[in-house]
Scaffold this motif. Structure first.
Motif, PDB file in Angstrom:
ATOM      1  N   ILE A 201       1.036  -1.367  -0.094  1.00  0.00           N
ATOM      2  CA  ILE A 201      -0.211  -0.120  -0.034  1.00  0.00           C
ATOM      3  C   ILE A 201       0.980   1.267  -0.031  1.00  0.00           C
ATOM      4  N   SER A 203      -0.301   4.539  -0.485  1.00  0.00           N
ATOM      5  CA  SER A 203      -0.812   5.890   0.017  1.00  0.00           C
ATOM      6  C   SER A 203      -1.966   5.265   0.870  1.00  0.00           C
ATOM      7  N   ARG A 204      -2.483   6.364   1.342  1.00  0.00           N
ATOM      8  CA  ARG A 204      -3.902   5.926   2.493  1.00  0.00           C
ATOM      9  C   ARG A 204      -4.767   7.447   2.270  1.00  0.00           C
ATOM     10  N   SER A 224       0.762   9.932   1.052  1.00  0.00           N
ATOM     11  CA  SER A 224       1.476   9.057   0.195  1.00  0.00           C
ATOM     12  C   SER A 224       2.757   8.930   0.775  1.00  0.00           C
ATOM     13  N   ASP A 250      -3.720   0.304  -2.870  1.00  0.00           N
ATOM     14  CA  ASP A 250      -4.197   1.629  -2.637  1.00  0.00           C
ATOM     15  C   ASP A 250      -5.545   1.737  -3.287  1.00  0.00           C
ATOM     16  N   PHE A 253      -4.197   4.407  -6.578  1.00  0.00           N
ATOM     17  CA  PHE A 253      -3.057   4.329  -6.722  1.00  0.00           C
ATOM     18  C   PHE A 253      -2.662   5.462  -7.738  1.00  0.00           C
TER      19      PHE A 253
END
Length: 466
Positions: A201, A203-204, A224, A250, A253
């Protein structure tokens, strides 16, 4: 001990019937944070290690951990409760800590439905779990630990909200060393090379407001990791663990195009040999970005289309332009990247005519793979709030991430029988087209390994709609 409770019946060996199994990145991040803070960690994935509940209890008695931590998603909640109740029965002094999307979304209901839980970690857990264990180890008042929920006498205690981790590069990489990669595999439909599979992953958070998405953990603010930090983890997975396929988990993404281009450039510069897949909004990519992705080993992009109805596009707050969607999907395919489309059937007020329009759009887009799911109102979503009182019970075990024919909601515009009939029709009409079958036959003749991939997609889909 950190453990993944799995999602199967207590009467079976957990994970014994799974065709593919993915590790929980959240738990691996928590494990690495605790290790960095100096804690000794035991990691147990019941799904990957085929442990029965009895075996797990015996393992706990043998290892004697002070704390038991797990992360739970909505479909796992019934099984997780059974396991945790059983654990507390046999080991009443073991401190149970639970986090993840389900407890973060339903909060105090977590404790009311499973009183064996001592603490709930809300939202991102990497820093919170370290602070909580520090408080418990040093007899500090847990009330001063941000981002937790617990019960004190007859009151639910919510502590101050934990702020998001803004610098994601500051987090340790997931504790990959706990895994036996041979026991994990993504769906064959997402595998393009024989070898181990990895999951990253980068980014959040997602700034969009689609009514069906659960953002209870990462919320809307996008954060990110740097391209350099991501490549360092990729390089470790490829060189140390023999990973040949990577799935980027993500929510979005491709939101930051320049970051994705830099990731692609670094993959090529370092000559990293692996195939990768991701998910993207159709309006978050363009020709230049897709060319960069294709040249760096991107083999499949999953696009969320959801519905072919312009009215429902507005209702679900997706707002996809169908003409642009057709252009992007054609361009993606022309660059040699496989296209997967996600569609949902059974939104509130949706008519049978609109569902048929969605099926027709999936065919018109000429996707390589189409995933049709039944609308599923997950706790923590605006959709759940909207139709909670119209749901057919709340048996969380029926909340399938693929939207199987186990219904939890039927729109008022049709009967359950009518909805399931259209759902079945979607798969038959898309996958049994002569033109589709001919294209797949030709691709299989060129690449025999693809036969296994395509059959792996079609077989379970049709099995789910019998």
């Amino acid at each position: 001990m950190i453990f993944d409770p799995g999602n199967l019946s207590e009467k079976t060996k957990i994970g014994g019937s799974l065709k593919h199994h993915l590790p929980k990145l959240g738990l691996l991040y928590v494990a690495s944070s605790l290790e960095r803070a100096g804690h000794d960690i035991l990691f147990q994935d019941l799904g990957a290690n085929y442990k029965s509940n009895k075996d797990f209890i015996n393992l706990l008695k043998d290892q004697k951990p002070k704390y038991l931590c797990c992360s739970v998603v909505v479909t796992e909640w019934p099984n997780a409760k059974r396991i945790l109740k059983l654990v507390k029965k046999h080991l009443p002094n073991l401190v149970i800590i639970v986090g993840g999307p389900q407890p973060t979304a339903i909060r105090e209901k977590t404790l009311s439905e499973c009183q064996e839980i001592d603490y709930v970690v809300l939202g991102e857990g990497e820093i919170t779990i370290v602070d909580l264990l520090d408080a418990l180890e040093n007899n500090k008042d847990p009330h001063f630990v941000e981002g937790i929920l617990y019960k004190q006498e007859d009151k639910y205690i919510f502590t101050e909200d934990r702020k998001f981790v803004h610098d994601l590069d500051s987090l340790s990489f997931p504790a990959w060393h706990f895994l036996d990669f041979q026991k994990y595999s993504m769906s064959v439909a997402g595998k393009f090379k024989r070898g181990n599979d990895g999951y990253i992953i980068t980014s959040r958070g997602c700034p969009y407001t689609c009514i069906f998405c659960d953002k209870s953990v990462f919320k809307h603010r996008y954060r990110s990791r740097s391209a350099e930090n991501i490549i360092e983890e990729i390089e470790m997975l490829v060189k140390k663990y023999g990973v040949k396929n990577i799935m980027f988990f993500d929510d979005l993404f491709t939101l930051d195009k320049q970051r994705v281009k830099k990731i692609c450039d670094l993959i090529k510069t370092k000559k990293l040999d692996f195939a990768w897949t991701c998910q993207a909004r159709l309006d978050s990519v363009d020709e230049d970005l897709l060319k960069n992705m294709a040249s760096a080993g991107c083999m499949q992009i999953g696009y969320g289309v959801e519905t072919g109805s312009e009215r429902l596009q507005k209702f679900i707050r997706k707002n996809i332009d169908f003409n642009y969607a057709k252009k992007i999907i054609k361009l993606t395919k022309n660059l040699g990247i496989e296209t997967k489309g996600f569609f949902m059937l059974g939104f509130p007020t949706e008519t049978k005519e609109e569902m048929n329009t969605t099926i027709d759009l999936a065919i018109e887009l000429d996707l390589d793979i189409a995933v049709f799911s039944l609308v599923t109102p997950y706790p923590g979503t605006d959709l759940y709030i909207l139709i909670e009182n119209q749901m057919i019970g709340k048996d969380w075990s029926k909340f399938s991430p693929l939207g199987s024919s186990n219904l939890v909601y039927v729109p008022e515009t049709m009967t359950k029988k009518e909805l399931l009939k259209i759902y079945k029709k979607a798969f038959i009409k898309f996958y049994l087209r002569p033109t589709y079958l001919l294209k797949k036959l030709l691709s299989v003749l060129k690449h025999p390994y693809y036969a296994e991939r395509y059959f792996s997609v079609i077989k379970p889909l049709f099995k789910s709609i019998k």
